[in-house]
Write an enzyme that holds these catalytic residues in place. Structure first.
Site, PDB file in Angstrom:
ATOM      1  N   SER A 121     -11.556   5.801   1.679  1.00 17.82           N
ATOM      2  CA  SER A 121      -9.741   5.166   1.700  1.00 17.82           C
ATOM      3  C   SER A 121      -8.860   5.145   2.041  1.00 17.82           C
ATOM      4  CB  SER A 121      -9.159   5.588   0.068  1.00 17.82           C
ATOM      5  OG  SER A 121      -9.989   5.716  -0.993  1.00 17.82           O
ATOM      6  N   ASN A 129      -6.746   6.034  10.518  1.00 13.34           N
ATOM      7  CA  ASN A 129      -7.968   6.323  11.069  1.00 13.34           C
ATOM      8  C   ASN A 129      -8.422   5.534  12.085  1.00 13.34           C
ATOM      9  OD1 ASN A 129     -11.071   7.435  10.892  1.00 13.34           O
ATOM     10  ND2 ASN A 129     -11.705   5.644  10.109  1.00 13.34           N
ATOM     11  N   THR A 132      -9.652   3.200   6.828  1.00 11.07           N
ATOM     12  CA  THR A 132      -9.178   1.544   6.483  1.00 11.07           C
ATOM     13  C   THR A 132      -7.657   1.510   7.440  1.00 11.07           C
ATOM     14  OG1 THR A 132      -8.616   1.173   4.319  1.00 11.07           O
ATOM     15  CG2 THR A 132     -10.834   0.127   5.996  1.00 11.07           C
ATOM     16  N   ALA A 133      -7.164   2.437   7.647  1.00 11.91           N
ATOM     17  CA  ALA A 133      -5.918   2.620   8.080  1.00 11.91           C
ATOM     18  C   ALA A 133      -5.406   3.744   8.499  1.00 11.91           C
ATOM     19  CB  ALA A 133      -4.957   3.740   6.753  1.00 11.91           C
ATOM     20  N   ASN A 135      -5.029   8.613   1.556  1.00  9.13           N
ATOM     21  CA  ASN A 135      -5.468   8.228   2.772  1.00  9.13           C
ATOM     22  C   ASN A 135      -5.948   8.956   4.251  1.00  9.13           C
ATOM     23  OD1 ASN A 135      -5.195   5.561   2.440  1.00  9.13           O
ATOM     24  ND2 ASN A 135      -3.478   5.139   3.627  1.00  9.13           N
ATOM     25  N   GLU A 136      -5.024  10.320   4.479  1.00  7.36           N
ATOM     26  CA  GLU A 136      -5.198  11.044   5.535  1.00  7.36           C
ATOM     27  C   GLU A 136      -3.875  12.096   5.390  1.00  7.36           C
ATOM     28  OE1 GLU A 136      -2.405   8.755   6.368  1.00  7.36           O
ATOM     29  OE2 GLU A 136      -4.079   7.581   6.539  1.00  7.36           O
ATOM     30  N   ASP A 185       0.601  -1.386  -0.451  1.00 12.87           N
ATOM     31  CA  ASP A 185      -0.587   0.163  -0.027  1.00 12.87           C
ATOM     32  C   ASP A 185       0.866   1.075   0.420  1.00 12.87           C
ATOM     33  OD1 ASP A 185      -2.600  -1.137  -0.272  1.00 12.87           O
ATOM     34  OD2 ASP A 185      -2.747  -1.655   1.875  1.00 12.87           O
ATOM     35  N   GLY A 186       1.819   0.917   0.927  1.00 14.49           N
ATOM     36  CA  GLY A 186       3.029   2.607   0.318  1.00 14.49           C
ATOM     37  C   GLY A 186       3.718   2.486  -0.601  1.00 14.49           C
TER      38      GLY A 186
HETATM   39  P1  NAD Z   1       3.651   1.122   5.535  1.00 15.65           P
HETATM   40  O1  NAD Z   1       3.628   1.118   3.345  1.00 15.65           O
HETATM   41  O2  NAD Z   1       3.994   0.468   6.143  1.00 15.65           O
HETATM   42  O3  NAD Z   1       1.459   1.747   5.635  1.00 15.65           O
HETATM   43  C1  NAD Z   1       1.930   1.142   7.365  1.00 15.65           C
HETATM   44  C2  NAD Z   1       0.247   0.467   7.376  1.00 15.65           C
HETATM   45  O4  NAD Z   1      -0.843   0.566   6.496  1.00 15.65           O
HETATM   46  C3  NAD Z   1       0.547  -0.950   5.751  1.00 15.65           C
HETATM   47  O5  NAD Z   1      -0.102  -2.616   7.294  1.00 15.65           O
HETATM   48  C4  NAD Z   1      -0.608  -0.551   5.178  1.00 15.65           C
HETATM   49  O6  NAD Z   1      -0.899  -2.073   4.030  1.00 15.65           O
HETATM   50  C5  NAD Z   1      -1.214   0.176   5.913  1.00 15.65           C
HETATM   51  N1  NAD Z   1      -2.008   0.923   5.147  1.00 15.65           N
HETATM   52  C6  NAD Z   1      -2.232   1.695   4.203  1.00 15.65           C
HETATM   53  N2  NAD Z   1      -3.315   2.349   3.673  1.00 15.65           N
HETATM   54  C7  NAD Z   1      -4.180   1.494   3.897  1.00 15.65           C
HETATM   55  C8  NAD Z   1      -5.185   1.972   4.023  1.00 15.65           C
HETATM   56  N3  NAD Z   1      -5.981   2.798   3.026  1.00 15.65           N
HETATM   57  N4  NAD Z   1      -5.814   1.110   4.181  1.00 15.65           N
HETATM   58  C9  NAD Z   1      -5.498  -0.424   5.368  1.00 15.65           C
HETATM   59  N5  NAD Z   1      -4.447  -0.476   5.240  1.00 15.65           N
HETATM   60  C10 NAD Z   1      -3.628   0.863   4.573  1.00 15.65           C
HETATM   61  O7  NAD Z   1       3.967   2.980   5.815  1.00 15.65           O
HETATM   62  P2  NAD Z   1       4.242   4.117   5.242  1.00 15.65           P
HETATM   63  O8  NAD Z   1       4.006   4.179   3.475  1.00 15.65           O
HETATM   64  O9  NAD Z   1       4.341   5.254   5.930  1.00 15.65           O
HETATM   65  O10 NAD Z   1       2.327   4.295   4.967  1.00 15.65           O
HETATM   66  C11 NAD Z   1       1.945   5.549   5.284  1.00 15.65           C
HETATM   67  C12 NAD Z   1       0.638   5.439   5.943  1.00 15.65           C
HETATM   68  O11 NAD Z   1       0.680   4.349   6.981  1.00 15.65           O
HETATM   69  C13 NAD Z   1      -0.290   6.278   6.564  1.00 15.65           C
HETATM   70  O12 NAD Z   1      -1.142   6.579   5.428  1.00 15.65           O
HETATM   71  C14 NAD Z   1      -1.285   5.797   7.561  1.00 15.65           C
HETATM   72  O13 NAD Z   1      -2.533   5.460   7.583  1.00 15.65           O
HETATM   73  C15 NAD Z   1      -0.427   5.145   7.830  1.00 15.65           C
HETATM   74  N6  NAD Z   1      -0.007   4.728   9.747  1.00 15.65           N
HETATM   75  C16 NAD Z   1      -1.162   4.040  10.547  1.00 15.65           C
HETATM   76  C17 NAD Z   1      -0.609   4.138  12.001  1.00 15.65           C
HETATM   77  C18 NAD Z   1      -1.192   3.413  12.905  1.00 15.65           C
HETATM   78  O14 NAD Z   1      -2.367   2.932  12.320  1.00 15.65           O
HETATM   79  N7  NAD Z   1      -1.172   3.714  14.029  1.00 15.65           N
HETATM   80  C19 NAD Z   1      -0.037   5.254  12.311  1.00 15.65           C
HETATM   81  C20 NAD Z   1       0.701   5.778  11.138  1.00 15.65           C
HETATM   82  C21 NAD Z   1       1.420   6.056  10.190  1.00 15.65           C
END
Ligand code: NAD
Length: 265
Positions: free
Chosen positions: A156, A162, A159-160, A120-121, A45-46
């Site tokens: 979208s 949020n 599910t991340a 995403n956000e 996804d990243g």
């Molecule tokens: P990454 O690619 O390792 O992503 C982190 C995780 O978020 C992975 O498991 C990925 O599959 C999942 N993910 C990403 N987009 C998603 C979506 N739309 N729905 C469900 N799962 C999703 O790390 P990155 O490249 O830095 O990705 C950034 C994303 O990481 C941000 O957009 C944010 O949503 C997420 N994030 C999550 C948390 C948390 O859940 N505590 C904290 C910081 C960032």
């Protein structure tokens, strides 16, 4: 059809990208890094977030396809071993295009206005301490926030980050933004609703931060730090992101498989 590949940069993703180019050339698909119509992300996804931000200026002219090299992703549904099938479908059939909402974030700083788009956000956190901010909805005071941060997500992105904050999962056909709190402090001065709030397409929110704060702003995976933010306006973007579907990839199936683990036999 013109296409470009954005890969995660690891060995497997690079090998798959090379294989895709060979298969695509044999099928008459043209590689075009400048003005592609189709953007293939190979990784997770990243990687798709990275591909989105690389081509964000052309977002209305392109469609995305995700190939995953690990587990099923929210944006990546094709498996590594299905590359040949994907190339064949790209060469021989028309995809259906699904269009998902994006968030627009306008920063008002001492240097003027700057606009960002998130798939995403958008996340706001303090660099040194908790942040203090007034949150207005549709130009009226809504709440005074003090806490670790605020996450404004698209459907979208629901599910991340949020979802980790207890926010609701929103179907991407609902044009909206969701505001979720990260560890808010509640007392007589700072009082927040506590639950996440979903704004419809025609509403906006402004985050007006106290002036003397260093803030970390994150758009998907991209971070910036600023100490001159006057306010931040968040709204549903007038632009959308397109995903090309050569086979169904329903949102609720993704949610079920990713979080509940059930596969329909
Ligand atoms: P990454 O690619 O390792 O992503 C982190 C995780 O978020 C992975 O498991 C990925 O599959 C999942 N993910 C990403 N987009 C998603 C979506 N739309 N729905 C469900 N799962 C999703 O790390 P990155 O490249 O830095 O990705 C950034 C994303 O990481 C941000 O957009 C944010 O949503 C997420 N994030 C999550 C948390 C948390 O859940 N505590 C904290 C910081 C960032």
């Amino acid at each position: 059809m013109n296409y470009v590949i954005v890969d995660r940069g690891d060995r497997l993703s690079k090998e798959l990208a090379a294989k895709f180019h060979t298969l695509a050339e044999a099928r008459g698909l043209k590689r075009n890094d400048e003005k592609p119509e189709m953007i293939i992300s190979i990784g997770g996804d990243g990687t798709l977030l990275q591909a989105f931000h690389t081509y964000v200026d052309r977002v209305e002219d392109v469609a995305f396809i995700g190939v995953h090299t690990g587990h099923l992703g929210f944006f990546a549904d094709w498996k590594a071993e299905e590359l040949e099938e994907l190339v064949c479908m790209m060469a021989e059939s028309e995809p259906s295009i699904v269009r998902y909402p994006l968030a627009e974030i306008v920063l008002d700083t001492t240097e003027g206005l700057s606009t960002y788009t998130a798939l995403n956000e958008f996340t706001l956190k303090g660099v040194d301490n908790t942040i203090v901010a007034q949150i207005d909805i549709n130009d009226e005071l809504f709440e005074m926030f003090r806490g670790d941060g605020i996450v404004v997500s698209t459907p979208s992105g629901s599910t991340a980050y949020n979802k980790s904050l207890g926010g609701a999962v929103i179907h991407p056909s609902i044009e909206s933004l969701q505001i979720a709190e990260i560890a808010s402090i509640n007392n007589r001065v700072y009082r927040t609703l506590g639950s996440s709030v979903v704004l419809p397409q025609h509403h906006h929110c402004d985050i007006i931060s106290r002036k003397d704060q260093r803030l970390q702003l994150t758009f998907d995976h991209l971070n910036i730090t600023r100490n001159d933010i006057r306010s931040i306006r968040c709204s549903v973007s007038s632009r959308k992101v397109s995903f090309a579907r050569y086979r169904p990839f329903p949102f609720w199936t993704r949610v079920r498989e990713a979080f509940l683990g059930y596969e329909v036999k």
